[in-house]
Motif scaffolding. Sequence first.
Motif, PDB file in Angstrom:
ATOM      1  N   ASN A  36      26.097 -22.536  23.078  1.00  0.00           N
ATOM      2  CA  ASN A  36      26.071 -21.375  23.965  1.00  0.00           C
ATOM      3  C   ASN A  36      27.189 -21.237  24.879  1.00  0.00           C
ATOM      4  OD1 ASN A  36      25.492 -23.291  25.854  1.00  0.00           O
ATOM      5  ND2 ASN A  36      23.225 -22.538  25.968  1.00  0.00           N
ATOM      6  N   ALA A  67      23.446 -14.122  19.597  1.00  0.00           N
ATOM      7  CA  ALA A  67      23.732 -15.477  20.021  1.00  0.00           C
ATOM      8  C   ALA A  67      24.847 -15.752  18.979  1.00  0.00           C
ATOM      9  CB  ALA A  67      22.521 -16.328  20.180  1.00  0.00           C
ATOM     10  N   GLU A 130      16.085 -19.489  25.812  1.00  0.00           N
ATOM     11  CA  GLU A 130      16.848 -20.788  25.249  1.00  0.00           C
ATOM     12  C   GLU A 130      16.154 -21.867  26.187  1.00  0.00           C
ATOM     13  OE1 GLU A 130      20.950 -20.598  25.579  1.00  0.00           O
ATOM     14  OE2 GLU A 130      21.182 -19.428  23.688  1.00  0.00           O
TER      15      GLU A 130
END
Length: 384
Positions: A36, A67, A130
């Motif tokens: 990320n 993502a 997340e």
Amino acid sequence: MNAKKALRVLALTLALVFMFSAVAAAATPSIIYYKNAEGKVVQADYQAALDRAVAGNTALLDALKKAFVDAQDNFRDIMVKNDDGSVVDWKKALADKKSYQEAMADSNYAGTEPAHELELVLDESGSAVEQPAWPVEMEGLPVISYSGLTEKYYATITIKAEYVDKVTAVTIAGQAATRLQNEPNKWRAEVPAGTTAESLAGKIVITVQEPPAPGQWPAEMEGLPVISYSGLTEKYYATITIKAEYVDKVTAVTIADQAATRLQNEPNKWRAEVPAGTTAESLAGKIVITVQEPPAPGPVGAIKEILAKLDVVFGQTYVYVFLNEGVEAASVTANGQELQYNAEKQRWEGVLNNLKVGDPVKVVVTTTEGSSDEGTATVVAMGS
């Protein structure tokens, strides 16, 4: 055209290559790992996202795709683990303009499954987040303690009640844990000084008993055999439990070729002597239950529902076949390809290539009684 835009176009182009590729995939994407914006590795269960999308909830799949594209646009690491255990370095494959099938077939694009700190999941409100990665079998966070007796630090985890009898091994940060004798729901392992509960995210592995494959255990049986020892006879015994709907139909049972007897006060249980060292798992495929013969089979409507969902990202069509209650299939095919039975989800499933939205998928079910049933579904886009 800048590099990010070029990569986005490449990703979309490759999606079309996946869809129309003539190469049959030997495996399908299962887990996706991506970095990320904070540089942390996130694990996303791609198959779980697809399953939710099939059921009509696309929140997890939408978040994963967002993502995924963000990681591609910013040239961050992406590893894709397939259902056969192989791993593809997707960042490297994209840079070389390789299709997913080409990358799977070329060892130059073989990756390694990374350790991950976070996992992409749906929270209680249904939003994708997340969060720190913890095994589903674990309850709460690890507890770090210090023993003055051994002068060492330990991490202790608690197993959820429904998994206590199923867990066979635990490792914590690479160290084998031991089950606490007086608290069988807890496992403990030594850890270095300074270890925190949060630092163990993604570093705890819990091994549970795998569900038996279809045919290993008789359909009439409930749960696994129970192994016991009698101090009176100094012998070991295996006891099985018959499902309520079969209790009055069972006429005989053999366990590892030994004739079992029905327990007088518990007519749903049958017991037979077994050798010392026998485990419940070792009896898989060795239990035979005889029931009253059913009437001769007639035409049967085996198929309850067929779903054919096209994943436009990887170009593969996921086929799910649900059977009516009580129907046991010897084989299920979709467009002539054998499907596999998923015992956990109680469905037959498989992946087809070279299909597009609107194409038909013909399913043929052959039951264990010898009858057959056919049905057809139309391919639709995932999430529709």
